[in-house]
Design a protein around this motif. Structure first.
Motif, PDB file in Angstrom:
ATOM      1  N   GLY A 137     -52.355  35.196 -40.057  1.00 21.55           N
ATOM      2  CA  GLY A 137     -52.021  36.383 -40.120  1.00 21.55           C
ATOM      3  C   GLY A 137     -51.482  37.036 -40.922  1.00 21.55           C
ATOM      4  N   GLY A 138     -50.197  36.786 -39.668  1.00 22.10           N
ATOM      5  CA  GLY A 138     -48.679  36.493 -41.553  1.00 22.10           C
ATOM      6  C   GLY A 138     -48.670  35.298 -42.195  1.00 22.10           C
ATOM      7  N   ARG A 139     -48.451  33.979 -41.712  1.00 19.26           N
ATOM      8  CA  ARG A 139     -48.177  33.395 -42.540  1.00 19.26           C
ATOM      9  C   ARG A 139     -49.687  32.592 -43.915  1.00 19.26           C
ATOM     10  N   ALA A 140     -50.658  33.718 -44.136  1.00 14.07           N
ATOM     11  CA  ALA A 140     -51.346  33.661 -44.622  1.00 14.07           C
ATOM     12  C   ALA A 140     -51.000  34.066 -45.842  1.00 14.07           C
ATOM     13  N   VAL A 141     -50.539  35.609 -45.439  1.00 17.82           N
ATOM     14  CA  VAL A 141     -49.928  36.848 -46.734  1.00 17.82           C
ATOM     15  C   VAL A 141     -48.446  35.789 -47.376  1.00 17.82           C
ATOM     16  N   VAL A 142     -47.928  34.708 -46.431  1.00 24.03           N
ATOM     17  CA  VAL A 142     -46.605  33.798 -47.023  1.00 24.03           C
ATOM     18  C   VAL A 142     -47.284  33.312 -48.099  1.00 24.03           C
ATOM     19  N   ALA A 143     -48.557  32.930 -47.660  1.00 26.99           N
ATOM     20  CA  ALA A 143     -49.330  31.356 -48.558  1.00 26.99           C
ATOM     21  C   ALA A 143     -49.754  32.453 -50.021  1.00 26.99           C
ATOM     22  N   ALA A 144     -50.444  33.048 -49.096  1.00 22.67           N
ATOM     23  CA  ALA A 144     -50.676  33.646 -50.568  1.00 22.67           C
ATOM     24  C   ALA A 144     -50.214  34.632 -51.742  1.00 22.67           C
ATOM     25  N   GLU A 145     -49.121  35.078 -51.209  1.00 23.18           N
ATOM     26  CA  GLU A 145     -47.715  35.865 -52.435  1.00 23.18           C
ATOM     27  C   GLU A 145     -47.602  34.481 -52.971  1.00 23.18           C
ATOM     28  N   ALA A 146     -47.786  33.375 -52.217  1.00 18.90           N
ATOM     29  CA  ALA A 146     -46.893  31.525 -52.295  1.00 18.90           C
ATOM     30  C   ALA A 146     -47.829  31.673 -53.792  1.00 18.90           C
ATOM     31  N   VAL A 147     -48.418  31.440 -53.764  1.00 22.96           N
ATOM     32  CA  VAL A 147     -49.330  30.922 -54.694  1.00 22.96           C
ATOM     33  C   VAL A 147     -49.855  32.194 -55.745  1.00 22.96           C
ATOM     34  N   THR A 148     -50.307  33.265 -55.523  1.00 22.28           N
ATOM     35  CA  THR A 148     -49.872  33.798 -56.910  1.00 22.28           C
ATOM     36  C   THR A 148     -48.374  33.654 -57.610  1.00 22.28           C
ATOM     37  N   TRP A 149     -47.313  33.940 -56.931  1.00 20.98           N
ATOM     38  CA  TRP A 149     -46.488  33.193 -57.598  1.00 20.98           C
ATOM     39  C   TRP A 149     -46.186  32.439 -58.537  1.00 20.98           C
ATOM     40  N   ALA A 150     -46.706  30.685 -57.778  1.00 20.83           N
ATOM     41  CA  ALA A 150     -46.653  30.033 -58.152  1.00 20.83           C
ATOM     42  C   ALA A 150     -47.725  29.312 -59.333  1.00 20.83           C
TER      43      ALA A 150
END
Lengths: 317, 303
Positions: free
Chosen positions: B141-154
């Motif tokens: 679940g924590g990794r998914a938040v990291v990915a989600a934040e990075a996707v939005t930023w990217a």
């Protein structure tokens, strides 16, 4: 519950041509807002902070100015509805981003914890007794089941992104319109509108959900120069999707509501006495003991406490 | 600016427009010498053994909240929001080079590569990215938040520019600019930008801002422009810094010329002075509390 194909068709607005972007529209909307706000902003005291207008402050100030101030002063209470909303939001985000939510409940808690649990939801859940905790787990699991059954993997070419923050400064930054959209799809517009905004709701349908969406459509138009072509609310409790297209009337109605609310928020920030508007939430208002019209409306001078276990629908995410 | 002419195209054109200002080597050398002298004087006042590393964030904190400059806690705690930029620039790099179909796929690949680098770090000699160790310790679940934040930023950076209209291969992310203040000072400047593109042998820099553009945007954009100029020769000093704030849709263009560099240097010196004062005050308070604690314990012994 809507089927995956149907959901995608409705998000794409199949069969409905996407509107051409009017290059002057966003500038016109901004001018209109700033002209309407200029007097209210001029009354703000020197050194006053930024007046932030978001969906919560907007709906509260339009409901009752005194209620808004009472809510701001009262300690924030985590309810079951708020906690459930945060947990389902986290799993929806995970599903859209990774296509996997097999950890369910534990994934949701891990998602809140990695961000430092800013709203205290993880702590609230940890403090629940076994029964209510089990009921919440079941409810979250059921809602996530609707999400995984209803939402197919989204094509990377749609550029799906979650929790996108929007901030529109007005009047030199003294007023800021702000929001966080649960899901945004599509490239930024060129000649035709190409962005779709989706809000996730884990509670029941409420009238103000449409107003929230219209507010976000206005923010997107002001931010990017082009309105979204489609806005939608997905109800994870039932698996239903309410989608609508965005036209000029949508934006103008949203603008009128934002202007009304923002002027009130500026007045309050300037220290004006809040207007009291009796309404069905008076019985739960923290300011009830000091509010004569509210006491008359509620028929009591003792405010009911938002039930942490049952929650108030109004407090659900 | 109309949406129909494509905001991304407009921004790209603004970034790579021909340079309009030139900086002479003599002027740049004088600026460098003046700045080194001012910073050296300030650095000499730092408490013994302390080192001050300045970045754009610290410059802005000094200007906006000078009361927060007493902390010398440079410890870094990773979070999804703090590592979205590092993961995001690597993901956009993949997208622009045609290695991934979109930011979501690219972010997943960057994160997976980070874990792979981490697992083979000692054997292969490949250094894993700074976030990998922390990310590896997170639950799904924590990794998914990291990915989600990075996707939005990217996605915001990826859609901000018309990448095919940029000349040559832009550097996306890349190494930060570092400038050690000469003369044995404990002061180091770090400049960070998201994109560097060459325009007639000079660099055009793109900075992605958070939230909305503030009134001190010239300081925010001027600082990385100044550090980039300090570490390069005049002929290849940056020609402009473009700031984009995706959350608000705002764009600002700051041409790099001598007055701009002088203004950025003045803002920097003022910020460094605030930080040095803060460090001195923090040390004074620490000594005072140490003395009072010592006095208290002596009183306790005497009693």
């Amino acid at each position: 519950m809507i089927e995956p194909d149907g959901l995608l068709r409705r998000l794409r607005g199949d069969g409905v041509p996407r509107p051409e972007v009017d290059p002057g529209l966003a500038g016109g909307l901004r001018d209109w807002l700033e002209d309407g706000l200029v007097e209210a902003v001029a009354t703000l005291p020197v050194g006053a902070g930024v007046v932030r207008v978001n969906k919560e402050s907007l709906s509260q100030v339009l409901l009752c100015e005194a209620h808004l101030l009472a809510r701001r002063q009262a300690p924030r209470v985590v309810t079951v509805g708020l906690a459930r909303g945060s947990l389902v939001d986290a799993l929806f985000r995970q599903w859209v981003t990774t296509g996997v939510v097999d950890g369910g409940w534990n994934d949701a808690l891990a998602a809140l914890e990695v961000e430092g649990d800013p709203d205290g939801v993880a702590s609230f859940v940890a403090g629940l007794a076994a029964g209510p905790r089990r009921r919440m787990m079941d409810e979250v699991t059921e809602q996530v089941g609707h999400i995984t059954a209803g939402w197919p993997p989204l094509s990377p070419t749609w550029l799906p992104r979650t929790q996108e923050r929007l901030e529109v400064p007005l009047c030199g930054g003294r007023v800021v319109l702000a929001g966080v959209v649960d899901l945004v799809l599509g490239r930024p517009a060129q000649d035709r509108a190409s962005v779709c905004l989706v809000e996730l709701k884990s509670g029941g349908r409420r009238l103000e959900h449409r107003a929230d969406l219209h507010f976000y459509a206005l923010l997107e138009a002001l931010r990017s120069g082009a309105p979204p072509f489609r806005i939608a609310t997905y109800y994870s409790a039932t698996g239903e999707l309410d989608a609508e297209r965005v036209d000029e009337d949508t934006l103008l109605n949203a603008l009128s509501r934002v202007l009304d609310g923002a002027v009130r928020l500026c007045r309050l920030a300037g220290g004006a006495e809040p207007a009291r508007t009796p309404n069905p939430l008076c019985a739960w208002c923290a300011g009830l003991p000091e509010c004569a019209p509210g006491r008359r409306r509620a028929g009591t001078d003792v405010a009911r406490v938002a039930d942490a276990l049952g929650g108030l629908d109004g407090a659900t995410a | 600016m109309s949406a129909s002419c494509s905001t991304a195209q407009w921004l790209t054109d603004a970034l790579v427009a021909p340079p309009t200002e030139a900086i002479s080597a003599t002027e740049l050398a004088r600026l460098r010498a003046d700045l080194a002298r001012d910073l050296h004087t300030l650095g000499a006042d730092l408490p013994p053994g302390e080192r001050l590393q300045i970045d754009a964030f610290k410059v802005l904190v000094a200007h906006r909240h000078p009361d927060r400059c007493m902390s010398n806690d440079d410890s870094f705690v990773p979070s999804p929001r703090l590592c979205r930029r590092a993961v995001g620039v690597a993901a956009v790099n993949r997208c622009v080079r045609g290695l991934s179909a979109g930011p979501a796929v690219a972010v997943a690949k960057v994160l997976a590569d980070g874990l792979e680098d981490l697992s083979g770090e000692s054997a292969s000699g490949v250094r894993a990215p700074w976030w990998a160790q922390w990310y590896a310790g997170l639950a799904q679940g924590g990794r998914a938040v990291v990915a989600a934040e990075a996707v939005t930023w990217a996605t915001q950076l990826y859609t901000a520019l018309e990448w095919t209209s940029l000349p040559g291969f832009p550097v996306i992310g890349g190494r930060d600019d570092w400038w050690q203040c000469p003369g044995g000072s404990q002061l180091v400047l770090k400049g960070r930008v998201e994109v560097r593109s060459l325009v007639q042998r000079r660099l055009a820099l793109l900075v992605v801002g958070t939230g909305r553009c503030q009134v001190d945007w010239r300081v925010e954009l001027g600082y990385p422009g100044l550090v980039a100029a300090l570490v390069r020769d005049a002929q290849v000093a940056p020609c402009r810094v473009v700031g984009v704030w995706p959350q608000s849709g705002q764009v600002r263009v700051l041409p790099v010329d001598l007055p701009m560099l002088r203004a950025a240097a003045t803002a920097l010196v003022s910020a460094v002075a605030t930080w040095v004062d803060g460090r001195i005050e923090a040390q004074r308070m620490a000594l005072a509390s140490g003395h009072s604690a010592l006095a208290g314990s002596r009183r306790g012994v005497n009693a």
